[in-house]
Write a protein that holds these residues in place. Sequence first.
Motif, PDB file in Angstrom:
ATOM      1  N   ALA A  10       0.827  -1.212   0.000  1.00 21.40           N
ATOM      2  CA  ALA A  10       0.000   0.000   0.000  1.00 21.40           C
ATOM      3  C   ALA A  10       0.855   1.254   0.000  1.00 21.40           C
ATOM      4  CB  ALA A  10      -0.931  -0.012   1.211  1.00 21.40           C
ATOM      5  N   PHE A  11       2.023   1.185   0.668  1.00 22.49           N
ATOM      6  CA  PHE A  11       2.922   2.328   0.736  1.00 22.49           C
ATOM      7  C   PHE A  11       4.329   1.886   0.344  1.00 22.49           C
ATOM      8  CE2 PHE A  11      -0.506   3.181   3.725  1.00 22.49           C
ATOM      9  CZ  PHE A  11      -0.929   4.430   3.291  1.00 22.49           C
ATOM     10  N   PRO A  12       5.024   2.669  -0.477  1.00 23.64           N
ATOM     11  CA  PRO A  12       6.363   2.295  -0.941  1.00 23.64           C
ATOM     12  C   PRO A  12       7.394   2.426   0.171  1.00 23.64           C
ATOM     13  CG  PRO A  12       5.806   4.485  -1.709  1.00 23.64           C
ATOM     14  CD  PRO A  12       4.566   3.950  -1.053  1.00 23.64           C
ATOM     15  N   PRO A  13       8.584   1.843  -0.029  1.00 22.30           N
ATOM     16  CA  PRO A  13       9.618   1.852   1.016  1.00 22.30           C
ATOM     17  C   PRO A  13       9.991   3.241   1.524  1.00 22.30           C
ATOM     18  CG  PRO A  13      10.176   0.251  -0.675  1.00 22.30           C
ATOM     19  CD  PRO A  13       8.971   1.002  -1.182  1.00 22.30           C
ATOM     20  N   ASP A  14      10.082   4.243   0.639  1.00 24.65           N
ATOM     21  CA  ASP A  14      10.471   5.570   1.107  1.00 24.65           C
ATOM     22  C   ASP A  14       9.410   6.178   2.013  1.00 24.65           C
ATOM     23  OD1 ASP A  14       8.711   5.831  -1.065  1.00 24.65           O
ATOM     24  OD2 ASP A  14       9.531   7.785  -1.635  1.00 24.65           O
ATOM     25  N   GLN A  15       8.145   5.898   1.733  1.00 25.46           N
ATOM     26  CA  GLN A  15       7.063   6.391   2.586  1.00 25.46           C
ATOM     27  C   GLN A  15       7.075   5.692   3.949  1.00 25.46           C
ATOM     28  OE1 GLN A  15       4.344   8.928   1.720  1.00 25.46           O
ATOM     29  NE2 GLN A  15       4.958   8.806   3.851  1.00 25.46           N
ATOM     30  N   ILE A  16       7.302   4.392   3.931  1.00 22.66           N
ATOM     31  CA  ILE A  16       7.377   3.640   5.177  1.00 22.66           C
ATOM     32  C   ILE A  16       8.550   4.135   6.025  1.00 22.66           C
ATOM     33  CG2 ILE A  16       7.909   1.355   6.138  1.00 22.66           C
ATOM     34  CD1 ILE A  16       5.004   1.717   5.272  1.00 22.66           C
ATOM     35  N   GLU A  17       9.672   4.419   5.381  1.00 19.94           N
ATOM     36  CA  GLU A  17      10.826   4.930   6.117  1.00 19.94           C
ATOM     37  C   GLU A  17      10.507   6.281   6.746  1.00 19.94           C
ATOM     38  OE1 GLU A  17      14.121   5.429   8.099  1.00 19.94           O
ATOM     39  OE2 GLU A  17      13.518   3.547   7.122  1.00 19.94           O
ATOM     40  N   ALA A  18       9.731   7.126   6.039  1.00 17.88           N
ATOM     41  CA  ALA A  18       9.340   8.422   6.588  1.00 17.88           C
ATOM     42  C   ALA A  18       8.428   8.228   7.796  1.00 17.88           C
ATOM     43  CB  ALA A  18       8.644   9.253   5.515  1.00 17.88           C
ATOM     44  N   PHE A  19       7.478   7.283   7.702  1.00 16.91           N
ATOM     45  CA  PHE A  19       6.613   6.975   8.853  1.00 16.91           C
ATOM     46  C   PHE A  19       7.457   6.531  10.045  1.00 16.91           C
ATOM     47  CE2 PHE A  19       2.873   5.536   5.920  1.00 16.91           C
ATOM     48  CZ  PHE A  19       2.482   6.854   5.762  1.00 16.91           C
ATOM     49  N   ARG A  20       8.352   5.575   9.786  1.00 15.96           N
ATOM     50  CA  ARG A  20       9.124   4.983  10.878  1.00 15.96           C
ATOM     51  C   ARG A  20      10.049   6.008  11.540  1.00 15.96           C
ATOM     52  NH1 ARG A  20      10.578  -0.480  12.316  1.00 15.96           N
ATOM     53  NH2 ARG A  20      12.383  -0.431  13.699  1.00 15.96           N
ATOM     54  N   ALA A  21      10.695   6.835  10.734  1.00 17.91           N
ATOM     55  CA  ALA A  21      11.607   7.834  11.290  1.00 17.91           C
ATOM     56  C   ALA A  21      10.856   8.816  12.182  1.00 17.91           C
ATOM     57  CB  ALA A  21      12.329   8.571  10.160  1.00 17.91           C
ATOM     58  N   CYS A  80      -1.410  -0.132   9.226  1.00 19.99           N
ATOM     59  CA  CYS A  80      -0.294  -0.089   8.286  1.00 19.99           C
ATOM     60  C   CYS A  80       0.928  -0.702   8.954  1.00 19.99           C
ATOM     61  CB  CYS A  80      -0.009   1.351   7.861  1.00 19.99           C
ATOM     62  SG  CYS A  80       1.450   1.522   6.817  1.00 19.99           S
ATOM     63  N   MET A  81       1.517  -1.684   8.319  1.00 24.33           N
ATOM     64  CA  MET A  81       2.706  -2.341   8.858  1.00 24.33           C
ATOM     65  C   MET A  81       3.921  -1.480   8.555  1.00 24.33           C
ATOM     66  SD  MET A  81       1.840  -6.265   7.714  1.00 24.33           S
ATOM     67  CE  MET A  81       0.179  -6.948   7.959  1.00 24.33           C
ATOM     68  N   VAL A  82       4.418  -0.785   9.566  1.00 24.01           N
ATOM     69  CA  VAL A  82       5.591   0.065   9.401  1.00 24.01           C
ATOM     70  C   VAL A  82       6.864  -0.763   9.562  1.00 24.01           C
ATOM     71  CG1 VAL A  82       6.737   2.178  10.216  1.00 24.01           C
ATOM     72  CG2 VAL A  82       4.244   2.040  10.200  1.00 24.01           C
ATOM     73  N   SER A  83       6.730  -1.914  10.214  1.00 26.21           N
ATOM     74  CA  SER A  83       7.765  -2.954  10.235  1.00 26.21           C
ATOM     75  C   SER A  83       7.201  -4.163   9.500  1.00 26.21           C
ATOM     76  CB  SER A  83       8.090  -3.369  11.669  1.00 26.21           C
ATOM     77  OG  SER A  83       8.392  -2.275  12.485  1.00 26.21           O
ATOM     78  N   ASP A  84       8.064  -5.096   9.146  1.00 26.55           N
ATOM     79  CA  ASP A  84       7.556  -6.393   8.703  1.00 26.55           C
ATOM     80  C   ASP A  84       6.772  -7.013   9.868  1.00 26.55           C
ATOM     81  OD1 ASP A  84       8.970  -6.004   6.371  1.00 26.55           O
ATOM     82  OD2 ASP A  84      10.606  -7.372   6.904  1.00 26.55           O
ATOM     83  N   PHE A  85       5.581  -7.533   9.601  1.00 21.66           N
ATOM     84  CA  PHE A  85       4.787  -8.232  10.619  1.00 21.66           C
ATOM     85  C   PHE A  85       4.997  -9.735  10.426  1.00 21.66           C
ATOM     86  CE2 PHE A  85       1.165  -5.453  12.445  1.00 21.66           C
ATOM     87  CZ  PHE A  85       2.001  -4.357  12.582  1.00 21.66           C
ATOM     88  N   ALA A 109      -1.706 -11.783  11.156  1.00 24.06           N
ATOM     89  CA  ALA A 109      -1.647 -10.883   9.996  1.00 24.06           C
ATOM     90  C   ALA A 109      -0.183 -10.590   9.731  1.00 24.06           C
ATOM     91  CB  ALA A 109      -2.413  -9.603  10.285  1.00 24.06           C
ATOM     92  N   THR A 110       0.373 -11.236   8.736  1.00 28.32           N
ATOM     93  CA  THR A 110       1.791 -11.066   8.439  1.00 28.32           C
ATOM     94  C   THR A 110       1.962 -10.411   7.068  1.00 28.32           C
ATOM     95  OG1 THR A 110       1.947 -13.283   7.461  1.00 28.32           O
ATOM     96  CG2 THR A 110       2.412 -13.078   9.823  1.00 28.32           C
ATOM     97  N   GLY A 111       3.075  -9.722   6.910  1.00 26.07           N
ATOM     98  CA  GLY A 111       3.340  -9.092   5.630  1.00 26.07           C
ATOM     99  C   GLY A 111       4.559  -8.207   5.705  1.00 26.07           C
ATOM    100  N   ALA A 112       5.057  -7.820   4.556  1.00 28.47           N
ATOM    101  CA  ALA A 112       6.192  -6.912   4.493  1.00 28.47           C
ATOM    102  C   ALA A 112       5.752  -5.508   4.889  1.00 28.47           C
ATOM    103  CB  ALA A 112       6.757  -6.900   3.075  1.00 28.47           C
ATOM    104  N   ALA A 113       6.695  -4.722   5.408  1.00 30.61           N
ATOM    105  CA  ALA A 113       6.400  -3.331   5.716  1.00 30.61           C
ATOM    106  C   ALA A 113       5.790  -2.656   4.488  1.00 30.61           C
ATOM    107  CB  ALA A 113       7.678  -2.617   6.139  1.00 30.61           C
ATOM    108  N   GLY A 114       4.730  -1.893   4.705  1.00 27.44           N
ATOM    109  CA  GLY A 114       3.995  -1.278   3.608  1.00 27.44           C
ATOM    110  C   GLY A 114       2.670  -1.953   3.343  1.00 27.44           C
ATOM    111  N   THR A 115       2.509  -3.174   3.856  1.00 28.83           N
ATOM    112  CA  THR A 115       1.227  -3.874   3.766  1.00 28.83           C
ATOM    113  C   THR A 115       0.249  -3.222   4.741  1.00 28.83           C
ATOM    114  OG1 THR A 115       2.413  -5.934   3.313  1.00 28.83           O
ATOM    115  CG2 THR A 115       0.104  -6.137   3.966  1.00 28.83           C
TER     116      THR A 115
END
Length: 309
Positions: free
Chosen positions: A34-45, A175-180, A213-219
């Motif tokens: 749902a969200f690309p890696p750069d967006q997830i990194e912005a959320f996490r930071a 939103c999974m900001v880390s891998d779940f 509910a598992t998935g890569a960050a961004g799921t």
Amino acid sequence: MTPWDPKALPKPTRDLARLRADITAYGYCLIEAAFPPDQIEAFRARLAEQAEAERKHGYHRRSLVQDPGGINQWINMLINKGKVFQRVLFHPLITGVLDHVLGRDHVLSEISSHITRPGNSLLPLHIDQWWMPAPAMPDDDYVRAGDISRTNIRMGRLEKAKTPINPPMCANAMCMVSDFTEENGGTRLVPTSHLSGVQPDQNVPHSVPSVAATGAAGTVVIWEGRTWHAAGANISNGDRFGLVSLYGGPQVRTLQNFTLGTKPEVLEGASPELLKLLGFKVWHSYGQTGVMGSEFARPAPELIGELKP
């Protein structure tokens, strides 16, 4: 023996029709990337920075019920803590699922982050709309709306109801900001439980089977308000970051009071779409502040008070 076919359970997808079919059948669905890696990194930071500052100043939230070990952290009212988080609120696939579950008129009830740290224990199953009065026959007594608590809910078995049940009144998008993963406590969900019309018992370990509910960050995983779920045990050596946006019908009181708590600088120049999500839009006269015919509620300084001729 589970009441579902493990091979048929929802899988991450970007097909809106599939997402809607999954949440209808199983009570949840998964949006792939749902969200690309750069967006997830912005959320996490931004979350990591805010979390550190809130702990330093003693603002971190602890609840003996939700966090028995006192190790996890909740960051509330993200609407005030970074414009970056508004991007979660208008994702077309999330909105498409919400429109299907709740209808086009829905409001934001919460936007927050749950940081689950190593050592977090498995929590009891629950549903998000535990406060809904259970259906009752005309001659039966009922629990009064103002008397409902988590101690007098109607619990029951994991089976499809044979009598009418309440519709979904809220839905949660995580939103999974880390891998779940199973190991770091990815949210436990009980497929088809939304069709039972009852709530789960509070036993830990759980009395019924569940899936993570598992998935890569961004799921993004979305479950509706009747679905049984719980935070899983984090037996990994890393934190799990989740970004939660909870939505409800426009007539439902919100978990976070955005009309009172949203910072003026956030509201200044806010779009009509954001104001609607935050509950400022009047819905069939509900939520108005006394200015008849006003599309949006107006703050107290703009309103009339006592008048004399």
